[in-house]
Design an enzyme around this catalytic site. Structure first.
Site, PDB file in Angstrom:
ATOM      1  CG  HIS A 134      -1.683  -1.187   1.498  1.00 30.31           C
ATOM      2  ND1 HIS A 134      -2.842  -1.472   0.836  1.00 30.31           N
ATOM      3  CD2 HIS A 134      -1.473  -2.221   2.359  1.00 30.31           C
ATOM      4  CE1 HIS A 134      -3.343  -2.622   1.294  1.00 30.31           C
ATOM      5  NE2 HIS A 134      -2.522  -3.093   2.210  1.00 30.31           N
TER       6      HIS A 134
HETATM    7  O1  RIB Z   1      -4.003  -0.253   5.418  1.00 28.42           O
HETATM    8  C1  RIB Z   1      -2.683  -0.253   5.022  1.00 28.42           C
HETATM    9  C2  RIB Z   1      -1.849   0.545   5.990  1.00 28.42           C
HETATM   10  O2  RIB Z   1      -1.877  -0.033   7.265  1.00 28.42           O
HETATM   11  C3  RIB Z   1      -0.398   0.661   5.596  1.00 28.42           C
HETATM   12  O3  RIB Z   1       0.073   1.940   5.916  1.00 28.42           O
HETATM   13  C4  RIB Z   1       0.280  -0.441   6.363  1.00 28.42           C
HETATM   14  O4  RIB Z   1       1.489  -0.028   6.934  1.00 28.42           O
HETATM   15  C5  RIB Z   1      -0.809  -0.946   7.316  1.00 28.42           C
HETATM   16  O5  RIB Z   1      -0.567  -1.396   8.522  1.00 28.42           O
END
Ligand code: RIB
Ligand code: CA
Length: 326
Positions: free
Chosen positions: A242
Site C-alpha cells: 500500500h
Molecule cells: O491499510 C494499510 C496501511 O496499514 C499501511 O500503511 C500499512 O502499513 C498498514 O498497517
C-alpha cells in the site's frame, strides 16, 4: 526534473519500509526526514524500525524523529503484525542510527515554516495513522501554508475495509486525526485500498528485490516472512504494498487515475474509521481530496522494483537540506 521536498510520516511496518526505501533511492524526491508515529507497532518499535531502514539504505543524512505514541482520542490499536515489534536483526541488519532529539511534530512545524520563508512548499507523504500531522496542524495552524499537499495512504470506499468491515487501518487507528487533516484545507491526495488492492506483488517480485543490496535484502526478508496475500479477497496470488503508492504517485503520477471528491471520516460508533467520498456532490461541498481510484499494476510494480534495485548499485547522491542529523 522537479524535485519534491518530502517528509515521510510513517509507522514502519513492512509497507512503510518499501515506501521509505523507494523514496531514498529516488532522485525526484528529497527526503527531509522521517517523522514517526505509533501504528503498526508501538512508537518505540516504529522508531527503531525507521532507524534500521535508514541504516541499511546508507542514507544516514536523513534524520528520524519520534512523534505521537498513540491516537488523539480513541483507544490504541496496532497492526495485524503487532507481535513483530522491532524488525528482527536477521531480517533487517542492525545499525547505529538513532532518532533526533526534536519531536516529529516540531520537525513538521519547523520544516513547513522554513518552506514558507523560502517561498516554497513541502509535501508530506503520510503512510501511517495521521496523529503527527493532525497535531502539527492543530497546534500551529499557520504550518498549513507551508504544505503543498499531503499524499496519504488510507481509507476504503468500494473495496471496504480490511481492519474492520468498514475501515482501513491508518484511518481506523486515529479517525479523529484523519478528520482534522481532511478538513484542514491542505490539498489531500488519497491512496485508498480500492486502488492499492489492484497491484499485487508475488514471490517472483520479492525475489527481484534481492539485487538491491542491504536495503533490497531487508525488503525481501520482510515480505517473504510476513505474508500479505489474501487469495479469497483478491482472487489471485500476491499481496499489496500500500504505502509505496504514495511515493510512486510523486514520481510517476501518470501511472494513476483519480477523481475529486469531498471526503470525510466517521469518528464514532460501529463504523468508526469509515471514509466516505462524495463523488456525486450530494453534500454540495467543494472537493478536499484527490481520490486515486486506479493504478497501472505493472507500471507501479516495475517502478518499485527498479528503485529498490538501485540500492545495490552506487550509493544514491546525498542531499543535505533540512533536518538535523540523527
Ligand atoms: O491499510 C494499510 C496501511 O496499514 C499501511 O500503511 C500499512 O502499513 C498498514 O498497517
Ligand atoms: Ca504504514
Amino acid at each position: 526534473m522537479s524535485i519534491h521536498k518530502v517528509i515521510i510520516d510513517a509507522d514502519p511496518g513492512v509497507d512503510d519500509a518499501a515506501a521509505i526505501l523507494m523514496a531514498l533511492a529516488s532522485p525526484e524526491i528529497e527526503v527531509l526526514g522521517l517523522s514517526i508515529v505509533a501504528g503498526n507497532v508501538s512508537l518505540e518499535h516504529t522508531v527503531t524500525n525507521a532507524c534500521k531502514l535508514v541504516g541499511v539504505s546508507g542514507r544516514r543524512d536523513v534524520p528520524v524523529f519520534a512523534g505521537a505514541s498513540g491516537p488523539l482520542v480513541r483507544e490504541q490499536v496496532y497492526g495485524k503484525y503487532a507481535r513483530i515489534g522491532s524488525f528482527d536483526d536477521k531480517l533487517v541488519k542492525a545499525g547505529d542510527v538513532v532518532p533526533a532529539e526534536e519531536s516529529a511534530i516540531q520537525f513538521i512545524v519547523r520544516s513547513a515554516r522554513a518552506a514558507v520563508t523560502a517561498g516554497e512548499q513541502i509535501t508530506i507523504c503520510a503512510i501511517g495513522p495521521l496523529t503527527n500531522v493532525a497535531l502539527a496542524l492543530i497546534q500551529h495552524p499557520d504550518v498549513a501554508r507551508g504544505i503543498r499537499q499531503i499524499v496519504s495512504m488510507g481509507g476504503a470506499f468500494t473495496a471496504l475495509g480490511h481492519r474492520t468491515p468498514w475501515a482501513e487501518f491508518n484511518i481506523y487507528a486515529d479517525p479523529h486525526a484523519a478528520e482534522i487533516v481532511f478538513q484542514s484545507g491542505v490539498p489531500i491526495v488519497l491512496m485508498p485500498l480500492d486502488m492499492t488492492f489492484q497491484a499485487l506483488f508475488t514471490a517472483d517480485h520479492f525475489e527481484r528485490f534481492r539485487a538491491g543490496g542491504e536495503a533490497g535484502a531487508a525488503l525481501y526478508n520482510l515480505f517473504t516472512t510476513f505474508d500479505r496475500s489474501d487469495e479469497k479477497r483478491f482472487g489471485r496470488p500476491g499481496g499489496p504494498i500500500h504505502d509505496a503508492t504514495t511515493i510512486a504517485w510523486l514520481i510517476r503520477p501518470e501511472l494513476f487515475t483519480s477523481r475529486e471528491a469531498f471526503v470525510g471520516v466517521q469518528v464514532t460508533g460501529l463504523t468508526m474509521g469509515y471514509t466516505y467520498a462524495d463523488f456525486y456532490n450530494k453534500m454540495n461541498r467543494p472537493s478536499n481530496t484527490t481520490v486515486v481510484t486506479d493504478v497501472d499494476e505493472t507500471g507501479f510494480i516495475e517502478l518499485l522494483i527498479e528503485r529498490i534495485v538501485r540500492h545495490g548499485g552506487e550509493a544514491p547522491e546525498i542531499r543535505t537540506t533540512g533536518g538535523s542529523h540523527a
